[in-house]
Design an enzyme around this catalytic site. Structure first.
Site, PDB file in Angstrom:
ATOM      1  N   GLY A   1     -12.713 -12.773   4.184  1.00 42.28           N
ATOM      2  CA  GLY A   1     -13.113 -11.531   3.797  1.00 42.28           C
ATOM      3  C   GLY A   1     -12.931 -11.090   2.432  1.00 42.28           C
TER       4      GLY A   1
ATOM      5  N   GLY B   1      -4.421 -10.832  -9.166  1.00 39.74           N
ATOM      6  CA  GLY B   1      -4.971  -9.739  -8.090  1.00 39.74           C
ATOM      7  C   GLY B   1      -4.249  -8.721  -8.095  1.00 39.74           C
TER       8      GLY B   1
ATOM      9  N   LYS C   1     -10.567  -5.078  10.138  1.00 41.11           N
ATOM     10  CA  LYS C   1     -11.410  -4.663   9.039  1.00 41.11           C
ATOM     11  C   LYS C   1     -13.085  -4.905   9.674  1.00 41.11           C
ATOM     12  CE  LYS C   1      -9.353  -5.388   4.543  1.00 41.11           C
ATOM     13  NZ  LYS C   1      -9.484  -6.151   3.080  1.00 41.11           N
TER      14      LYS C   1
ATOM     15  N   THR D   1      -6.536  -3.001   7.499  1.00 39.73           N
ATOM     16  CA  THR D   1      -6.401  -4.292   7.004  1.00 39.73           C
ATOM     17  C   THR D   1      -6.559  -5.172   8.146  1.00 39.73           C
ATOM     18  OG1 THR D   1      -5.233  -5.719   5.518  1.00 39.73           O
ATOM     19  CG2 THR D   1      -4.002  -4.284   7.063  1.00 39.73           C
TER      20      THR D   1
ATOM     21  N   TYR E   1      -1.815 -11.871  -6.034  1.00 40.16           N
ATOM     22  CA  TYR E   1      -0.797 -11.093  -6.949  1.00 40.16           C
ATOM     23  C   TYR E   1       0.720 -11.618  -6.471  1.00 40.16           C
ATOM     24  CZ  TYR E   1      -1.057  -8.440  -2.640  1.00 40.16           C
ATOM     25  OH  TYR E   1      -1.065  -7.925  -1.256  1.00 40.16           O
TER      26      TYR E   1
ATOM     27  N   ASP F   1     -12.706  -2.963  -1.610  1.00 35.60           N
ATOM     28  CA  ASP F   1     -12.041  -4.119  -1.926  1.00 35.60           C
ATOM     29  C   ASP F   1     -13.036  -4.516  -3.167  1.00 35.60           C
ATOM     30  OD1 ASP F   1     -10.045  -4.352  -0.331  1.00 35.60           O
ATOM     31  OD2 ASP F   1     -11.012  -5.395   1.178  1.00 35.60           O
TER      32      ASP F   1
ATOM     33  N   SER G   1       0.759  -1.219  -0.169  1.00 39.54           N
ATOM     34  CA  SER G   1       0.111  -0.102  -0.066  1.00 39.54           C
ATOM     35  C   SER G   1       0.977   1.369  -0.067  1.00 39.54           C
ATOM     36  CB  SER G   1      -0.827  -0.016   1.281  1.00 39.54           C
ATOM     37  OG  SER G   1      -1.945  -0.932   0.925  1.00 39.54           O
TER      38      SER G   1
HETATM   39  P1  NAP Z   1      -9.416 -14.819   4.975  1.00 38.93           P
HETATM   40  O1  NAP Z   1     -10.526 -13.937   5.589  1.00 38.93           O
HETATM   41  O2  NAP Z   1      -8.454 -15.478   6.312  1.00 38.93           O
HETATM   42  O3  NAP Z   1     -10.133 -15.943   4.480  1.00 38.93           O
HETATM   43  C1  NAP Z   1      -9.426 -16.959   3.797  1.00 38.93           C
HETATM   44  C2  NAP Z   1     -10.208 -18.060   3.012  1.00 38.93           C
HETATM   45  O4  NAP Z   1      -9.489 -18.977   2.363  1.00 38.93           O
HETATM   46  C3  NAP Z   1     -11.167 -18.777   3.835  1.00 38.93           C
HETATM   47  O5  NAP Z   1     -12.482 -19.221   3.135  1.00 38.93           O
HETATM   48  C4  NAP Z   1     -10.233 -20.269   4.034  1.00 38.93           C
HETATM   49  O6  NAP Z   1     -11.132 -21.212   4.410  1.00 38.93           O
HETATM   50  C5  NAP Z   1      -9.452 -20.489   2.796  1.00 38.93           C
HETATM   51  N1  NAP Z   1      -8.317 -21.016   2.955  1.00 38.93           N
HETATM   52  C6  NAP Z   1      -7.395 -20.708   3.749  1.00 38.93           C
HETATM   53  N2  NAP Z   1      -6.542 -21.674   3.654  1.00 38.93           N
HETATM   54  C7  NAP Z   1      -6.871 -22.712   2.743  1.00 38.93           C
HETATM   55  C8  NAP Z   1      -6.309 -24.109   2.273  1.00 38.93           C
HETATM   56  N3  NAP Z   1      -5.099 -24.272   2.708  1.00 38.93           N
HETATM   57  N4  NAP Z   1      -7.084 -24.579   1.564  1.00 38.93           N
HETATM   58  C9  NAP Z   1      -8.235 -24.092   1.131  1.00 38.93           C
HETATM   59  N5  NAP Z   1      -8.841 -23.150   1.488  1.00 38.93           N
HETATM   60  C10 NAP Z   1      -8.256 -22.242   2.474  1.00 38.93           C
HETATM   61  O7  NAP Z   1      -8.276 -14.164   4.115  1.00 38.93           O
HETATM   62  P2  NAP Z   1      -8.826 -13.092   2.954  1.00 38.93           P
HETATM   63  O8  NAP Z   1      -8.804 -11.721   3.442  1.00 38.93           O
HETATM   64  O9  NAP Z   1     -10.146 -13.418   2.251  1.00 38.93           O
HETATM   65  O10 NAP Z   1      -7.740 -13.322   1.750  1.00 38.93           O
HETATM   66  C11 NAP Z   1      -7.564 -14.384   0.953  1.00 38.93           C
HETATM   67  C12 NAP Z   1      -7.129 -14.368  -0.248  1.00 38.93           C
HETATM   68  O11 NAP Z   1      -7.397 -13.135  -1.038  1.00 38.93           O
HETATM   69  C13 NAP Z   1      -5.433 -14.146   0.098  1.00 38.93           C
HETATM   70  O12 NAP Z   1      -4.861 -14.867  -0.811  1.00 38.93           O
HETATM   71  C14 NAP Z   1      -5.386 -12.820  -0.244  1.00 38.93           C
HETATM   72  O13 NAP Z   1      -3.915 -12.458  -0.708  1.00 38.93           O
HETATM   73  C15 NAP Z   1      -6.350 -12.369  -1.313  1.00 38.93           C
HETATM   74  N6  NAP Z   1      -6.724 -10.996  -1.438  1.00 38.93           N
HETATM   75  C16 NAP Z   1      -6.146 -10.224  -2.442  1.00 38.93           C
HETATM   76  C17 NAP Z   1      -6.593  -8.739  -2.473  1.00 38.93           C
HETATM   77  C18 NAP Z   1      -6.313  -8.050  -3.525  1.00 38.93           C
HETATM   78  O14 NAP Z   1      -6.321  -6.849  -3.521  1.00 38.93           O
HETATM   79  N7  NAP Z   1      -5.919  -8.714  -4.657  1.00 38.93           N
HETATM   80  C19 NAP Z   1      -7.362  -8.504  -1.424  1.00 38.93           C
HETATM   81  C20 NAP Z   1      -7.752  -9.035  -0.214  1.00 38.93           C
HETATM   82  C21 NAP Z   1      -7.354 -10.352  -0.113  1.00 38.93           C
HETATM   83  P3  NAP Z   1     -11.338 -21.952   5.862  1.00 38.93           P
HETATM   84  O15 NAP Z   1     -12.887 -21.176   6.043  1.00 38.93           O
HETATM   85  O16 NAP Z   1     -11.930 -23.391   5.490  1.00 38.93           O
HETATM   86  O17 NAP Z   1     -10.648 -21.485   6.679  1.00 38.93           O
END
Ligand code: NAP
Length: 287
Positions: A134, A249, A71, A67, A228, A107, A22
């Site tokens: 999230g 991403g 959040k 973040t 990303y 987001d 960021s």
């Molecule tokens: P989060 O709230 O912790 O959620 C993680 C999700 O991934 C949950 O549904 C979890 O499932 C699942 N998960 C975690 N480990 C796993 C595994 N080994 N196998 C299968 N499923 C798994 O995290 P988040 O903030 O949503 O972020 C998730 C991803 O989005 C990250 O990779 C992050 O880099 C990306 N992201 C990108 C941006 C962008 O701007 N490009 C913005 C935000 C996030 P369970 O419910 O089973 O734990």
């Protein structure tokens, strides 16, 4: 960067924040737009959020990003919420509006802008979301607001997918929403227009991992990975081999930052026309 008595401070609060891109996005934009502003990261532990918000308000900070892990927990310390933030139930951007802290969520907006830039229209389409955290919540809510026909929420833990599905069904009764596991037992694959990976599976350093098996989908499928780093995940590499359109991403990340800036500066045209410049600068950090 010429920092002096006129320089305003904007920031990101979260934990961890040390590797966040960021500051690069925001400070590069300030440089291009010649804004007398600087953007820094502050590590704020979970039990210090209330104090941090009080401090930011006392200092009359004009805007900041939020973040993980704040959040959702920040909601109780804010004075108002945007429509998106209310529906998503999470905030990543705060604006000081005459001494009141108003929460926004950019987001999903960043995700939608990255589709718009590629002329991808999701209206009346079926989208499969992998994950229920999230990112999945923000993206699924924004897709529902954009008028998709059907959402599949498929998650490693079924109860997580069920909870997000229930929330979305309450908010968007006219959209079909189903949940299932990453085995995709509930998914009619040929009718899926786009898959969005909202899990961290395939993220650096575990770059060989892939969240689902890519078989049985239509040849026109769009694959969107919110990861990303690496730039091309295994998921996108396999999709590319199958001839699918692939999106990573980085565009979502940059656009959510630019939307935050637009909330703070209200200079939409000037801000978004610098997307490519910022992207070129960020590329070197995510290869
Ligand atoms: P989060 O709230 O912790 O959620 C993680 C999700 O991934 C949950 O549904 C979890 O499932 C699942 N998960 C975690 N480990 C796993 C595994 N080994 N196998 C299968 N499923 C798994 O995290 P988040 O903030 O949503 O972020 C998730 C991803 O989005 C990250 O990779 C992050 O880099 C990306 N992201 C990108 C941006 C962008 O701007 N490009 C913005 C935000 C996030 P369970 O419910 O089973 O734990």
């Amino acid at each position: 960067m010429n920092i002096n008595w006129e320089t305003e401070l904007y920031c990101l609060i979260g934990d961890p924040v040390s590797k966040s891109l960021s500051p690069i996005i925001h400070n590069e934009l300030y440089k291009i737009l010649k804004e007398k502003k600087v953007y820094l990261n502050f590590e704020v532990k979970e039990d210090k959020l209330k104090d941090a918000i009080k401090g930011l308000k006392s200092m009359n900070i004009q805007g900041f990003n939020v973040t993980i892990p704040h959040k959702i927990s920040i909601l109780k310390y804010l004075d108002g919420l945007s429509k998106e933030a209310k529906l998503i139930g999470a905030v990543n951007t705060v604006k000081n509006e005459n001494g009141k802290f108003i929460g926004y969520n950019t987001d999903g907006l960043g995700f939608m802008k990255s589709l718009l830039d590629k002329n991808i229209d999701v209206e009346n389409k079926n989208v499969l979301i992998l994950g229920a955290g999230g990112a999945a919540n923000g993206i699924a809510t924004t897709l529902a607001m954009a008028g998709v026909k059907k959402l599949y929420i498929n998650n490693r833990t079924i109860s997580g997918g069920e909870a997000l599905t229930k929330k979305l069904k309450n908010q968007f009764p006219n959209i079909q929403i189903e949940y299932g596991s990453l085995k995709l037992e509930n998914v009619f694959k040929k009718e899926v227009f786009m898959i969005v990976n909202c899990t961290p599976v395939g993220m650096y350093p575990f770059t060989e991992a892939i969240p689902i098996k890519l078989e049985g989908f239509s040849k026109d499928l769009i694959l969107y990975d919110t990861i990303y780093k690496p730039y091309m995940t295994q998921f996108l590499k396999e999709g590319k081999k199958l001839g699918y359109t692939t999106i990573n991403g980085l565009s979502m990340l940059i656009n959510q930052g630019l939307y935050s800036q637009n909330i703070w500066l209200n200079k939409e045209e000037k801000i978004f026309k610098n997307y490519e410049k910022i992207r070129r600068i960020l590329n070197q950090y995510v290869e």
